[in-house]
Design a protein around this motif. Structure first.
Motif, PDB file in Angstrom:
ATOM      1  N   ILE A 101     -25.299  16.762 -23.099  1.00 27.92           N
ATOM      2  CA  ILE A 101     -26.377  16.239 -23.957  1.00 27.92           C
ATOM      3  C   ILE A 101     -27.635  16.034 -23.122  1.00 27.92           C
ATOM      4  CG2 ILE A 101     -27.134  14.279 -25.367  1.00 27.92           C
ATOM      5  CD1 ILE A 101     -24.172  13.997 -26.254  1.00 27.92           C
ATOM      6  N   ALA A 102     -27.480  15.483 -21.918  1.00 30.21           N
ATOM      7  CA  ALA A 102     -28.622  15.281 -21.023  1.00 30.21           C
ATOM      8  C   ALA A 102     -29.274  16.616 -20.682  1.00 30.21           C
ATOM      9  CB  ALA A 102     -28.174  14.554 -19.754  1.00 30.21           C
ATOM     10  N   ARG A 103     -28.459  17.635 -20.444  1.00 34.51           N
ATOM     11  CA  ARG A 103     -28.990  18.973 -20.143  1.00 34.51           C
ATOM     12  C   ARG A 103     -29.804  19.517 -21.320  1.00 34.51           C
ATOM     13  NH1 ARG A 103     -28.643  23.793 -21.415  1.00 34.51           N
ATOM     14  NH2 ARG A 103     -26.914  23.531 -22.847  1.00 34.51           N
ATOM     15  N   LYS A 104     -29.298  19.347 -22.532  1.00 35.09           N
ATOM     16  CA  LYS A 104     -30.016  19.822 -23.727  1.00 35.09           C
ATOM     17  C   LYS A 104     -31.356  19.112 -23.885  1.00 35.09           C
ATOM     18  CE  LYS A 104     -26.181  21.323 -26.596  1.00 35.09           C
ATOM     19  NZ  LYS A 104     -25.464  21.135 -27.868  1.00 35.09           N
ATOM     20  N   ILE A 105     -31.383  17.810 -23.649  1.00 35.98           N
ATOM     21  CA  ILE A 105     -32.633  17.058 -23.781  1.00 35.98           C
ATOM     22  C   ILE A 105     -33.617  17.499 -22.712  1.00 35.98           C
ATOM     23  CG2 ILE A 105     -33.689  14.766 -23.610  1.00 35.98           C
ATOM     24  CD1 ILE A 105     -31.160  13.688 -25.007  1.00 35.98           C
ATOM     25  N   ALA A 106     -33.152  17.642 -21.477  1.00 39.63           N
ATOM     26  CA  ALA A 106     -34.026  18.095 -20.390  1.00 39.63           C
ATOM     27  C   ALA A 106     -34.614  19.464 -20.726  1.00 39.63           C
ATOM     28  CB  ALA A 106     -33.261  18.138 -19.074  1.00 39.63           C
ATOM     29  N   GLN A 107     -33.770  20.353 -21.210  1.00 44.38           N
ATOM     30  CA  GLN A 107     -34.222  21.700 -21.569  1.00 44.38           C
ATOM     31  C   GLN A 107     -35.282  21.639 -22.678  1.00 44.38           C
ATOM     32  OE1 GLN A 107     -31.212  24.244 -23.364  1.00 44.38           O
ATOM     33  NE2 GLN A 107     -32.046  26.012 -22.258  1.00 44.38           N
ATOM     34  N   SER A 108     -35.075  20.791 -23.672  1.00 43.05           N
ATOM     35  CA  SER A 108     -36.036  20.694 -24.780  1.00 43.05           C
ATOM     36  C   SER A 108     -37.373  20.118 -24.327  1.00 43.05           C
ATOM     37  CB  SER A 108     -35.460  19.863 -25.924  1.00 43.05           C
ATOM     38  OG  SER A 108     -35.463  18.488 -25.608  1.00 43.05           O
ATOM     39  N   LYS A 109     -37.344  19.311 -23.274  1.00 39.44           N
ATOM     40  CA  LYS A 109     -38.572  18.701 -22.754  1.00 39.44           C
ATOM     41  C   LYS A 109     -39.200  19.539 -21.649  1.00 39.44           C
ATOM     42  CE  LYS A 109     -37.314  13.889 -23.709  1.00 39.44           C
ATOM     43  NZ  LYS A 109     -38.312  13.657 -24.723  1.00 39.44           N
ATOM     44  N   GLY A 110     -38.510  20.597 -21.231  1.00 36.78           N
ATOM     45  CA  GLY A 110     -39.023  21.440 -20.162  1.00 36.78           C
ATOM     46  C   GLY A 110     -38.995  20.758 -18.806  1.00 36.78           C
ATOM     47  N   ILE A 111     -38.015  19.866 -18.618  1.00 36.13           N
ATOM     48  CA  ILE A 111     -37.881  19.192 -17.327  1.00 36.13           C
ATOM     49  C   ILE A 111     -36.571  19.624 -16.676  1.00 36.13           C
ATOM     50  CG2 ILE A 111     -39.347  17.234 -17.943  1.00 36.13           C
ATOM     51  CD1 ILE A 111     -36.841  15.602 -18.534  1.00 36.13           C
ATOM     52  N   GLU A 112     -36.472  19.375 -15.380  1.00 37.05           N
ATOM     53  CA  GLU A 112     -35.322  19.859 -14.626  1.00 37.05           C
ATOM     54  C   GLU A 112     -34.029  19.137 -14.963  1.00 37.05           C
ATOM     55  OE1 GLU A 112     -34.329  20.505  -9.985  1.00 37.05           O
ATOM     56  OE2 GLU A 112     -36.356  21.014 -10.660  1.00 37.05           O
ATOM     57  N   SER A 113     -34.100  17.821 -15.136  1.00 39.66           N
ATOM     58  CA  SER A 113     -32.867  17.080 -15.416  1.00 39.66           C
ATOM     59  C   SER A 113     -33.169  15.813 -16.207  1.00 39.66           C
ATOM     60  CB  SER A 113     -32.133  16.726 -14.124  1.00 39.66           C
ATOM     61  OG  SER A 113     -32.908  15.826 -13.352  1.00 39.66           O
ATOM     62  N   MET A 114     -32.108  15.253 -16.750  1.00 42.61           N
ATOM     63  CA  MET A 114     -32.163  14.016 -17.527  1.00 42.61           C
ATOM     64  C   MET A 114     -30.931  13.208 -17.143  1.00 42.61           C
ATOM     65  SD  MET A 114     -33.175  11.958 -20.057  1.00 42.61           S
ATOM     66  CE  MET A 114     -34.603  12.888 -20.531  1.00 42.61           C
ATOM     67  N   SER A 115     -31.042  11.916 -17.143  1.00 43.51           N
ATOM     68  CA  SER A 115     -29.942  11.047 -16.759  1.00 43.51           C
ATOM     69  C   SER A 115     -28.847  11.011 -17.830  1.00 43.51           C
ATOM     70  CB  SER A 115     -30.472   9.624 -16.537  1.00 43.51           C
ATOM     71  OG  SER A 115     -29.421   8.690 -16.508  1.00 43.51           O
ATOM     72  N   ALA A 116     -27.629  11.376 -17.428  1.00 42.84           N
ATOM     73  CA  ALA A 116     -26.489  11.273 -18.336  1.00 42.84           C
ATOM     74  C   ALA A 116     -26.203   9.809 -18.656  1.00 42.84           C
ATOM     75  CB  ALA A 116     -25.258  11.937 -17.727  1.00 42.84           C
ATOM     76  N   GLN A 117     -26.529   8.915 -17.726  1.00 45.72           N
ATOM     77  CA  GLN A 117     -26.328   7.484 -17.961  1.00 45.72           C
ATOM     78  C   GLN A 117     -27.270   6.984 -19.062  1.00 45.72           C
ATOM     79  OE1 GLN A 117     -26.902   4.955 -14.539  1.00 45.72           O
ATOM     80  NE2 GLN A 117     -25.769   3.276 -15.476  1.00 45.72           N
ATOM     81  N   ALA A 118     -28.518   7.463 -19.065  1.00 47.71           N
ATOM     82  CA  ALA A 118     -29.459   7.094 -20.129  1.00 47.71           C
ATOM     83  C   ALA A 118     -28.950   7.606 -21.476  1.00 47.71           C
ATOM     84  CB  ALA A 118     -30.848   7.657 -19.833  1.00 47.71           C
ATOM     85  N   VAL A 119     -28.398   8.801 -21.466  1.00 46.93           N
ATOM     86  CA  VAL A 119     -27.805   9.354 -22.687  1.00 46.93           C
ATOM     87  C   VAL A 119     -26.660   8.459 -23.149  1.00 46.93           C
ATOM     88  CG1 VAL A 119     -26.417  11.268 -23.599  1.00 46.93           C
ATOM     89  CG2 VAL A 119     -28.518  11.737 -22.311  1.00 46.93           C
ATOM     90  N   GLY A 120     -25.810   8.044 -22.214  1.00 47.10           N
ATOM     91  CA  GLY A 120     -24.682   7.171 -22.548  1.00 47.10           C
ATOM     92  C   GLY A 120     -25.120   5.866 -23.168  1.00 47.10           C
ATOM     93  N   THR A 121     -26.208   5.307 -22.664  1.00 52.01           N
ATOM     94  CA  THR A 121     -26.735   4.064 -23.233  1.00 52.01           C
ATOM     95  C   THR A 121     -27.198   4.289 -24.665  1.00 52.01           C
ATOM     96  OG1 THR A 121     -27.384   3.255 -21.049  1.00 52.01           O
ATOM     97  CG2 THR A 121     -28.483   2.254 -22.944  1.00 52.01           C
TER      98      THR A 121
END
Length: 177
Positions: A101-121
């Motif tokens: 899920i974090a990877r999908k969000i990062a991809q949609s925002k055009g950024i390299e990565s997103m925190s899986a922990q933030a997704v979990g929250t």
């Protein structure tokens, strides 16, 4: 104004809440965020949205994928809404990971990565259990930790949907059976 009603499920009592838009909350009695976001003043009333939600739950607890959706009203931050939208895309009978899920969000925002922990929250703050299927999210190591309704319910729902895998494990600190 919020309206509430209760639903007796095979896993215990569920509190349902709606507003004039749709269902805003589905909480299991005793869960971590029980009645989170419920107005301080509310009226016990079975609205059309709640009646449709109960019908959806009846179908779901028969082990079938409902072919309709009651009106829902997801209330949360922009980030939470983005995560919850992805949760709604997880097919019945399948799982995904917080990392994916974090990877999908990062991809949609055009950024390299997103925190899986933030997704979990954000996943944990989902007020619409089952219909926004946070139980379909597992850790990358196949751990079933992290379900506000209780790991035992998460296991029940995954088994009901045919999505439970033998390689899943419950962390030792969990109270699951």
């Amino acid at each position: 104004m919020h309206y509430t009603s209760f639903y007796q499920s095979p896993v215990g009592e569920i509190l349902l809440a709606s507003d004039d838009v749709g269902v805003v909350g589905i909480w299991f009695k005793g869960e971590k965020y029980y009645a989170y976001c419920l107005d301080k003043e509310y009226e016990p009333k079975e609205t059309q949205s709640i009646r449709e939600m109960k019908r959806w739950l009846d179908v779901y607890f028969q082990g079938k994928q409902p072919d309709f959706e009651p009106p829902i009203h997801m209330i949360g931050t922009a980030f939470q809404q983005e995560v919850w939208h992805i949760l709604r895309e997880i097919p019945y009978g399948t799982t995904t990971t917080y990392k994916e899920i974090a990877r999908k969000i990062a991809q949609s925002k055009g950024i390299e990565s997103m925190s899986a922990q933030a997704v979990g929250t954000a996943v944990g703050k989902n007020n619409l259990n089952l219909i926004v299927p946070c139980h379909r999210v597992v850790a990358s190591n196949n751990s079933l930790a992290g379900y506000a309704g209780g790991i035992d319910k998460k296991i029940t729902f995954l088994k009901l949907e045919g999505a439970f895998k033998d390689e899943y494990f419950v962390p030792k600190h969990s109270t699951a059976p």
